[in-house]
Design a protein around this motif. Sequence first.
Motif, PDB file in Angstrom:
ATOM      1  N   TYR A 161       0.822  -1.218   0.000  1.00 26.24           N
ATOM      2  CA  TYR A 161       0.000   0.000   0.000  1.00 26.24           C
ATOM      3  C   TYR A 161       0.848   1.257   0.000  1.00 26.24           C
ATOM      4  CZ  TYR A 161      -3.454   3.450   1.432  1.00 26.24           C
ATOM      5  OH  TYR A 161      -4.257   4.568   1.497  1.00 26.24           O
ATOM      6  N   SER A 162       1.952   1.263   0.738  1.00 29.59           N
ATOM      7  CA  SER A 162       2.786   2.456   0.830  1.00 29.59           C
ATOM      8  C   SER A 162       3.411   2.837  -0.506  1.00 29.59           C
ATOM      9  CB  SER A 162       3.883   2.258   1.880  1.00 29.59           C
ATOM     10  OG  SER A 162       4.706   1.149   1.530  1.00 29.59           O
ATOM     11  N   GLN A 163       3.437   1.932  -1.471  1.00 29.23           N
ATOM     12  CA  GLN A 163       4.000   2.222  -2.782  1.00 29.23           C
ATOM     13  C   GLN A 163       2.933   2.606  -3.808  1.00 29.23           C
ATOM     14  OE1 GLN A 163       6.350  -1.193  -3.893  1.00 29.23           O
ATOM     15  NE2 GLN A 163       7.935  -0.805  -2.338  1.00 29.23           N
ATOM     16  N   SER A 164       1.705   2.784  -3.346  1.00 29.53           N
ATOM     17  CA  SER A 164       0.625   3.190  -4.245  1.00 29.53           C
ATOM     18  C   SER A 164       0.880   4.591  -4.783  1.00 29.53           C
ATOM     19  CB  SER A 164      -0.717   3.143  -3.516  1.00 29.53           C
ATOM     20  OG  SER A 164      -0.999   1.821  -3.080  1.00 29.53           O
ATOM     21  N   VAL A 165       0.188   4.922  -5.877  1.00 31.77           N
ATOM     22  CA  VAL A 165       0.442   6.179  -6.582  1.00 31.77           C
ATOM     23  C   VAL A 165      -0.867   6.958  -6.727  1.00 31.77           C
ATOM     24  CG1 VAL A 165       1.232   7.206  -8.750  1.00 31.77           C
ATOM     25  CG2 VAL A 165       2.390   5.190  -7.829  1.00 31.77           C
ATOM     26  N   LYS A 174       3.848  10.162  -5.181  1.00 31.88           N
ATOM     27  CA  LYS A 174       3.971   9.056  -4.252  1.00 31.88           C
ATOM     28  C   LYS A 174       2.938   9.230  -3.128  1.00 31.88           C
ATOM     29  CE  LYS A 174       8.941   8.348  -4.993  1.00 31.88           C
ATOM     30  NZ  LYS A 174      10.282   8.333  -4.334  1.00 31.88           N
ATOM     31  N   LEU A 175       2.412   8.133  -2.675  1.00 29.42           N
ATOM     32  CA  LEU A 175       1.402   8.193  -1.625  1.00 29.42           C
ATOM     33  C   LEU A 175       1.956   8.853  -0.364  1.00 29.42           C
ATOM     34  CD1 LEU A 175      -1.481   7.448  -0.814  1.00 29.42           C
ATOM     35  CD2 LEU A 175      -0.629   5.241  -0.021  1.00 29.42           C
ATOM     36  N   ALA A 176       3.265   8.747  -0.125  1.00 25.02           N
ATOM     37  CA  ALA A 176       3.870   9.326   1.073  1.00 25.02           C
ATOM     38  C   ALA A 176       3.789  10.842   1.083  1.00 25.02           C
ATOM     39  CB  ALA A 176       5.328   8.886   1.182  1.00 25.02           C
ATOM     40  N   THR A 177       3.553  11.474  -0.069  1.00 23.41           N
ATOM     41  CA  THR A 177       3.448  12.939  -0.134  1.00 23.41           C
ATOM     42  C   THR A 177       2.002  13.413  -0.028  1.00 23.41           C
ATOM     43  OG1 THR A 177       3.257  12.964  -2.562  1.00 23.41           O
ATOM     44  CG2 THR A 177       5.476  12.982  -1.619  1.00 23.41           C
ATOM     45  N   ILE A 178       1.075  12.477   0.164  1.00 28.28           N
ATOM     46  CA  ILE A 178      -0.354  12.789   0.148  1.00 28.28           C
ATOM     47  C   ILE A 178      -0.978  12.448   1.501  1.00 28.28           C
ATOM     48  CG2 ILE A 178      -2.579  12.204  -0.893  1.00 28.28           C
ATOM     49  CD1 ILE A 178      -0.931  13.715  -2.832  1.00 28.28           C
ATOM     50  N   ILE A 179      -1.828  13.345   1.976  1.00 31.10           N
ATOM     51  CA  ILE A 179      -2.701  13.028   3.115  1.00 31.10           C
ATOM     52  C   ILE A 179      -4.013  12.540   2.513  1.00 31.10           C
ATOM     53  CG2 ILE A 179      -3.881  13.923   5.153  1.00 31.10           C
ATOM     54  CD1 ILE A 179      -1.705  16.049   5.365  1.00 31.10           C
ATOM     55  N   ARG A 180      -4.180  11.223   2.472  1.00 31.75           N
ATOM     56  CA  ARG A 180      -5.340  10.614   1.822  1.00 31.75           C
ATOM     57  C   ARG A 180      -6.334  10.150   2.873  1.00 31.75           C
ATOM     58  NH1 ARG A 180      -6.676   5.057  -0.288  1.00 31.75           N
ATOM     59  NH2 ARG A 180      -8.098   5.373  -2.052  1.00 31.75           N
ATOM     60  N   PRO A 186     -17.047  -1.076   2.277  1.00 31.01           N
ATOM     61  CA  PRO A 186     -16.989  -2.483   2.690  1.00 31.01           C
ATOM     62  C   PRO A 186     -16.699  -3.441   1.547  1.00 31.01           C
ATOM     63  CG  PRO A 186     -18.847  -1.394   3.734  1.00 31.01           C
ATOM     64  CD  PRO A 186     -18.300  -0.429   2.725  1.00 31.01           C
ATOM     65  N   ALA A 187     -17.128  -3.064   0.331  1.00 27.96           N
ATOM     66  CA  ALA A 187     -16.880  -3.932  -0.817  1.00 27.96           C
ATOM     67  C   ALA A 187     -15.421  -3.902  -1.244  1.00 27.96           C
ATOM     68  CB  ALA A 187     -17.772  -3.527  -1.992  1.00 27.96           C
ATOM     69  N   ASN A 188     -14.747  -2.782  -0.990  1.00 27.51           N
ATOM     70  CA  ASN A 188     -13.323  -2.640  -1.303  1.00 27.51           C
ATOM     71  C   ASN A 188     -12.742  -1.635  -0.314  1.00 27.51           C
ATOM     72  OD1 ASN A 188     -10.758  -2.265  -2.288  1.00 27.51           O
ATOM     73  ND2 ASN A 188     -11.389  -1.897  -4.403  1.00 27.51           N
ATOM     74  N   PRO A 189     -12.165  -2.089   0.786  1.00 27.07           N
ATOM     75  CA  PRO A 189     -11.737  -1.180   1.862  1.00 27.07           C
ATOM     76  C   PRO A 189     -10.586  -0.260   1.491  1.00 27.07           C
ATOM     77  CG  PRO A 189     -11.001  -3.426   2.296  1.00 27.07           C
ATOM     78  CD  PRO A 189     -11.914  -3.506   1.118  1.00 27.07           C
ATOM     79  N   TYR A 190     -10.023  -0.393   0.293  1.00 30.42           N
ATOM     80  CA  TYR A 190      -8.920   0.469  -0.109  1.00 30.42           C
ATOM     81  C   TYR A 190      -9.398   1.701  -0.871  1.00 30.42           C
ATOM     82  CZ  TYR A 190      -6.118  -3.544   1.215  1.00 30.42           C
ATOM     83  OH  TYR A 190      -5.546  -4.581   1.930  1.00 30.42           O
ATOM     84  N   ILE A 191     -10.678   1.787  -1.167  1.00 34.54           N
ATOM     85  CA  ILE A 191     -11.230   2.957  -1.840  1.00 34.54           C
ATOM     86  C   ILE A 191     -12.353   3.525  -0.976  1.00 34.54           C
ATOM     87  CG2 ILE A 191     -10.661   2.047  -4.121  1.00 34.54           C
ATOM     88  CD1 ILE A 191     -13.635   1.408  -4.478  1.00 34.54           C
ATOM     89  N   GLY A 192     -12.740   4.772  -1.279  1.00 31.99           N
ATOM     90  CA  GLY A 192     -13.774   5.422  -0.498  1.00 31.99           C
ATOM     91  C   GLY A 192     -15.164   5.155  -1.051  1.00 31.99           C
ATOM     92  N   ARG A 193     -16.140   5.180  -0.149  1.00 30.12           N
ATOM     93  CA  ARG A 193     -17.537   5.000  -0.567  1.00 30.12           C
ATOM     94  C   ARG A 193     -18.261   6.335  -0.485  1.00 30.12           C
ATOM     95  NH1 ARG A 193     -21.976   1.319   2.535  1.00 30.12           N
ATOM     96  NH2 ARG A 193     -21.521   2.840   4.168  1.00 30.12           N
ATOM     97  N   SER A 194     -18.870   6.719  -1.580  1.00 31.67           N
ATOM     98  CA  SER A 194     -19.602   7.968  -1.651  1.00 31.67           C
ATOM     99  C   SER A 194     -20.994   7.805  -1.043  1.00 31.67           C
ATOM    100  CB  SER A 194     -19.725   8.416  -3.108  1.00 31.67           C
ATOM    101  OG  SER A 194     -20.703   9.420  -3.244  1.00 31.67           O
ATOM    102  N   ARG A 195     -21.416   8.811  -0.286  1.00 30.58           N
ATOM    103  CA  ARG A 195     -22.792   8.799   0.216  1.00 30.58           C
ATOM    104  C   ARG A 195     -23.777   8.938  -0.941  1.00 30.58           C
ATOM    105  NH1 ARG A 195     -23.906   9.622   5.625  1.00 30.58           N
ATOM    106  NH2 ARG A 195     -22.078   9.843   6.952  1.00 30.58           N
ATOM    107  N   ILE A 196     -23.357   9.620  -1.987  1.00 29.89           N
ATOM    108  CA  ILE A 196     -24.230   9.813  -3.143  1.00 29.89           C
ATOM    109  C   ILE A 196     -24.453   8.487  -3.861  1.00 29.89           C
ATOM    110  CG2 ILE A 196     -24.530  11.061  -5.297  1.00 29.89           C
ATOM    111  CD1 ILE A 196     -24.575  12.774  -2.729  1.00 29.89           C
ATOM    112  N   ALA A 197     -23.359   7.722  -4.078  1.00 26.84           N
ATOM    113  CA  ALA A 197     -23.491   6.432  -4.751  1.00 26.84           C
ATOM    114  C   ALA A 197     -24.334   5.470  -3.922  1.00 26.84           C
ATOM    115  CB  ALA A 197     -22.110   5.835  -5.017  1.00 26.84           C
ATOM    116  N   ALA A 198     -24.224   5.563  -2.592  1.00 29.92           N
ATOM    117  CA  ALA A 198     -24.980   4.666  -1.727  1.00 29.92           C
ATOM    118  C   ALA A 198     -26.474   4.990  -1.753  1.00 29.92           C
ATOM    119  CB  ALA A 198     -24.463   4.752  -0.295  1.00 29.92           C
ATOM    120  N   SER A 199     -26.840   6.187  -2.181  1.00 28.29           N
ATOM    121  CA  SER A 199     -28.254   6.587  -2.233  1.00 28.29           C
ATOM    122  C   SER A 199     -28.572   7.182  -3.594  1.00 28.29           C
ATOM    123  CB  SER A 199     -28.562   7.587  -1.116  1.00 28.29           C
ATOM    124  OG  SER A 199     -28.237   7.065   0.142  1.00 28.29           O
ATOM    125  N   ALA A 200     -28.086   6.532  -4.624  1.00 26.79           N
ATOM    126  CA  ALA A 200     -28.226   7.075  -5.977  1.00 26.79           C
ATOM    127  C   ALA A 200     -29.680   7.255  -6.381  1.00 26.79           C
ATOM    128  CB  ALA A 200     -27.518   6.157  -6.975  1.00 26.79           C
TER     129      ALA A 200
END
Length: 453
Positions: A161-165, A174-180, A186-200
Amino acid sequence: MQKKSTFRQRLATVISGTSTKEFVQPLRPDGGMGFDDSSRIKDYISKAEQLSANVGWAAAASDAIAEACAAVQIQLYRKKSDGDREEIKDHELLELLKDPNNIHSGEQIRQLHFSYLNFTGESYELMLKAGQPFVPTPGKLPDSLLILPSHQVQFKLEPLYSQSVVKYGQVEYKLATIIRDINPDPANPYIGRSRIAASAAAIDTDDQMKQWNRRFFANNARPGMVINTNGELSDKSFDRLTQSLDDLHSGTDNAYKNIVIENGDAKPYSLTQSDLDFLASRAFSRDEILAMFRLSPALLGMAENVNKATADAATYINAIINTVPRMRQYINLLNKILVKVYDPTLELDFKNPVPEDVEAKLKQAMELTNKVFTIDEIRALYGLKPLPDNLGDQFYIPTATVTLESVANAEPIEDPNVPDEVDPTVDENGKPIKPVAGKKTLEGVKKRSSCGS
C-alpha cells in the motif's frame, strides 16, 4: 377548399378538450420525462457524477456538515513523561494548518476536505516544500498543503500500500506525499464510498423532479384560465380580447375582478391530483436525502414544527453523530502521517464542538450544592473565583431544616485534634496494671491517704 386552422386555434382546441383526435403519445419512450443525454438516469458510479450531485438538498446537507467540521478549533499538545500533556498556543504546525497556501485558508481547505468525503468518499491533500512534493521527516514540516479535486484524482493501488500512486492531471505523486482520507467501502476497503453512490436512487429522483419542473415552466407553462368561445375568432378579435384581459385583469390592482365573456365561458386551470402527488414526492425525496446525511431539517432553516428546544437538540445531535467522528478521523490521520514523524512528543487534538447542555448543568448544580459539592466547587465549574474569606469551602445546611429537637438529639461532634483520655490503671488491652514495688503510684497514694484519715 377548407381553410387551415392557425396554430393558435389548434392550441385552443387541444387545451379546451374539444379535439376528436386521440391523445398523442410522446415521441420518446421515457414518458416525456426527458431522460436524454443531458438528464439521463444516473447511477453515480463515477466520481465526476457523484460531485455533480452537489446541488439542491444534497448540497445544503453537505455544507451543513462540512462547514461545522471546518469551524472546529484545532489544538496542539506536548506529551509529558508522566502521561499528562501541555497545550501549545504558538507553533509552526498550527500556523501551517491555519494558513496552508496562498489560495485557501485552513478552514476552506477543511471544508473542501469534508465536502469531497461526502460526495466522492475520498479526499487528497498534497504536501509541498519549496514547490516540490514533500515526504514528512523528523524535525521538518511542509510549507504548504494543497487540496486536490478528488473527482479528478486517480488512485493506483499497489500490492504494498505504501507504494501506491496518486495521479492528478498528468503528474503522479507518491502516496507518502499525500494526506489521503477515505470513507472505506466495505466492498473494497482500499477505496472510499460515496454517500451519493450509496443513495443514488433518491438523489437521481430528486434531480429528475427538478429537471421536470424546470422544463415544465420553461416550455409547458400552464395557463391560469381557459376561455372557450362558441366560434373561431379572427386575429383582430383575438388580439382585442387578449389585450382587454391584460388591461383589466393583470396586476395586483386588478386581482379578483369579475370576467364577462359573451357567447363563451371561462374555466380556471387548477392543479390536478397528479400535480399534488408530484409536490408531495419532492418533499419525500428531500427528507430521504437529509436522512442519508443523518441531518435534521431544522439545521437547514426549515421551521416546520420547530421550536428552540428541537433546534438545539438538532444542533447537539449533529455535533455528536457528524462533526465529532469526522474531526476525530481527520486529526488522527494528521497525527499518523505528519505530526508523529515530525515530533513524537506532539499531538493534535480539537476542541469539543458538542454544545453544553446549560439547563442540565444548572439543574445538577442546584441539586448537588451543599450535598456533594461546596459552593466554591460549583463556582469553579462555571469559571468563577472562590468566595472571599473561605466562605464557600464548606457545606451549609439551610436553617429551614434545623429544629431545636434536632439540635438536642444530635450526636456530639468529636474534635479530631483532641487526643482520647488514657486510663493509667489499665494497659492498652484493658488489663489492670500491677504496681511495681518501691515505686509510688497514684492508686497507692490514694489508699494511704484514705487510711491516714
